[in-house]
Motif scaffolding. Structure first.
Motif, PDB file in Angstrom:
ATOM      1  N   UNK A 142      23.092  21.368  19.895  1.00 45.19           N
ATOM      2  CA  UNK A 142      23.952  21.188  19.086  1.00 45.19           C
ATOM      3  C   UNK A 142      23.636  19.782  18.078  1.00 45.19           C
ATOM      4  N   UNK A 143      23.900  18.981  18.988  1.00 52.92           N
ATOM      5  CA  UNK A 143      23.260  17.674  18.059  1.00 52.92           C
ATOM      6  C   UNK A 143      22.779  17.255  17.645  1.00 52.92           C
ATOM      7  N   UNK A 146      22.974  18.866  14.278  1.00 47.95           N
ATOM      8  CA  UNK A 146      23.426  18.174  12.934  1.00 47.95           C
ATOM      9  C   UNK A 146      22.739  17.310  12.160  1.00 47.95           C
ATOM     10  N   UNK A 220      33.768  15.818  14.324  1.00 43.86           N
ATOM     11  CA  UNK A 220      33.679  15.853  15.671  1.00 43.86           C
ATOM     12  C   UNK A 220      32.673  14.165  15.517  1.00 43.86           C
ATOM     13  N   UNK A 222      29.485  11.510  15.741  1.00 48.56           N
ATOM     14  CA  UNK A 222      28.475  11.780  16.747  1.00 48.56           C
ATOM     15  C   UNK A 222      28.398  10.330  17.005  1.00 48.56           C
TER      16      UNK A 222
ATOM     17  N   UNK B  90      28.238  13.552  23.304  1.00 52.14           N
ATOM     18  CA  UNK B  90      28.622  12.890  22.224  1.00 52.14           C
ATOM     19  C   UNK B  90      29.492  13.742  21.406  1.00 52.14           C
ATOM     20  N   UNK B  91      29.156  15.313  21.383  1.00 54.56           N
ATOM     21  CA  UNK B  91      29.409  15.848  20.214  1.00 54.56           C
ATOM     22  C   UNK B  91      30.724  16.638  21.584  1.00 54.56           C
ATOM     23  N   UNK B 133      36.812  11.995  21.646  1.00 54.30           N
ATOM     24  CA  UNK B 133      35.563  11.885  22.267  1.00 54.30           C
ATOM     25  C   UNK B 133      34.971  11.124  22.496  1.00 54.30           C
ATOM     26  N   UNK B 135      32.449   8.257  21.279  1.00 53.42           N
ATOM     27  CA  UNK B 135      33.077   7.414  20.745  1.00 53.42           C
ATOM     28  C   UNK B 135      34.268   6.208  20.785  1.00 53.42           C
TER      29      UNK B 135
END
Lengths: 223, 242
Positions: A142-143, A146, A220, A222, B90-91, B133, B135
């Motif tokens: 998922x990361x 992106x 969202x 990152x 992080x997601x 999140x 972050x």
């Protein structure tokens, strides 16, 4: 006789291009769909622990990137049936060529994106008891996905434009349709301008759609 | 709980661990100190096999993890790790970070995992951040989430790899507070740290590793007040001077 530009012909050409446009869209979407699957598999193979899989993916990527797509298309459509005895319909051949070709480039995009993720993420996934493949699926992919979006957008645009090469194997796509219209009305300037405009509208559309997707995922955060 | 016998670990031709024996009992808090590059983090990473030991035997919770037949995924959930760099996902939201392991590894339902996740976040003082999140958190908050994520697995032991080294000094206290609470509750902990105050106050046993070997070990009072090994005296002199 002096050349006289007739804007009306450009406008009249658009509806006549519709049939070819449909094919271009079908082949692009079909080709990229399978190309993304193929590229993801090859990209994952490229970073696998098995030397065999890494080599196999390497051979695929290098072969496809190192030969012109035009040659790949003609080889598949004219060459392969001579050996196999099975003729492939042009549309199917077109989708295969776009899939196999884009897959090689997408593989490198996938590999690069996955390797750009901090190795600490894999360690953290393993530390909470996830398997390697679970960590890949829930944490790394998922990361990485992106980060793939901008280069994927590029590849989508390239593949869309590359479908025009498929006219050499008799796929009645957009450019081929334009050529047929020119054969009747001899208005090469206006017709090919109209063809170009249609490609431009589609590539701008892809760029815009992917920017929107990127924005959506960026909601969202990152790191 | 953890038994390490004659552990050796080399990276290429560089031998980092040169024969370490260590026994951690249930409920014990063991702090490992030593200069950087001494191999102390590597010992920790061998215990949950993020690093493959070169030779020797490590038994965690009755399972020989150096045996290739052992299911390491389950062992890792029993001996989970808290990292220097937090390594939160992080997601995912804070709550999702905490529930992922219980749902995927322990087979809890999402509702159950979230209920327990919220309790654990409350315990580390971050219930109100559950839907944020990573972050959006400070370093200290991130590390407390990482501790909650580890606790959510209901592990037998937690391995802490320099948990406060990446934190701004004013954020160290809140993380150590949580760790002290865990120690009081009887959690088995192996902590690689530079926080001598924490080691003195919380550890049942302190271990000094230098040059890939255990140079000295003992209960903290004796260890800090009367160090016998000259290298340890030298090390403590340098650290405490600051």
């Amino acid at each position: 006789m002096a050349f006289q530009f007739e804007p009306g012909v450009v406008v009249e050409t658009f509806p006549m291009l519709l049939r070819g446009l449909k094919l271009t869209v079908v082949i692009t979407i079909g080709g990229l769909f399978f190309g993304f699957i193929l590229g993801s598999v090859a990209g994952l193979m490229k970073i696998s622990r098995s030397l065999f899989l890494r080599k196999l993916a390497g051979i695929y990527i290098e072969t496809i990137r190192g030969t012109p797509m035009l040659v790949q298309a003609m080889f598949l459509y004219y060459g392969v049936p001579m050996a196999s005895g099975v003729r492939i319909p042009p549309i199917v051949a077109g989708i295969i060529v776009i899939a196999v070709n884009s897959g090689a480039y997408i593989a490198e995009i996938v590999r690069g994106a996955i390797q750009s993720i901090d190795p600490g993420q894999m360690e953290a996934g393993r530390s909470i008891g996830l398997t390697r493949s679970q960590t890949m699926r829930y944490i790394i992919w998922p990361q990485a996905f992106r980060r793939m979006i901008p280069p994927l957008g590029n590849q989508f645009i390239i593949s869309l434009k590359d479908t025009s090469l498929l006219m050499v194997i008799g796929v009645g796509e957009l450019l081929r349709t334009g050529q047929e219209i020119v054969a009747v009305n001899f208005r090469a300037f206006e017709v090919y301008m109209a063809v170009g405009i249609v490609y431009l509208v589609m590539t701008l559309g892809i760029a815009k759609a992917l920017r929107a997707l990127e924005q959506h995922l960026r909601v969202l955060p990152e790191k | 709980m953890i038994r390490i016998e004659n552990l050796h670990k080399s990276f290429g031709s560089l031998e980092v661990i040169k024969g370490i024996d260590l026994h951690v009992r249930p409920g014990e808090v063991v702090c490992i100190i030593g200069p950087s590059g001494s191999g102390k983090s590597t010992v920790l990473r061998c215990i949950n096999r993020l690093e493959q030991p070169t030779s020797g035997r490590i038994v965690v919770d009755g399972k020989d993890i150096t045996d290739p037949k052992t299911n390491m995924n389950l062992v890792r959930a029993e001996a989970t790790m808290v990292f220097q760099q937090f390594n939160l996902f992080p997601h995912m939201t804070v709550l999702h970070n905490v529930t992922l392991g219980p749902v995927k590894v322990r087979g809890l339902s999402k509702a159950e995992a979230e209920k327990r996740g919220m309790e654990l976040l409350a315990k580390v003082g971050l219930a109100e951040k559950a839907h944020n999140y990573p972050d959006q958190l400070s370093g200290g908050q991130k590390q407390r989430v990482a501790i909650a994520r580890a606790l959510a697995l209901q592990p037998k032991v937690i391995l802490f790899d320099e948990p406060t080294s990446a934190l701004d000094p004013e954020l160290v206290g809140e993380v150590l507070e949580v760790m002290k609470q865990l120690a009081r509750e009887g959690m088995t902990m192996v902590v690689v740290t530079h926080e001598m105050g924490f080691a003195k106050e919380v550890a049942d046993r302190v271990i000094f590793i230098d040059g890939g070997r255990i140079q000295e070990e003992g209960p903290p009072e004796e260890f800090f007040s009367n160090p016998k090994n000259p290298r340890l005296r030298d090390f403590l002199g340098k650290v405490i001077a600051h």
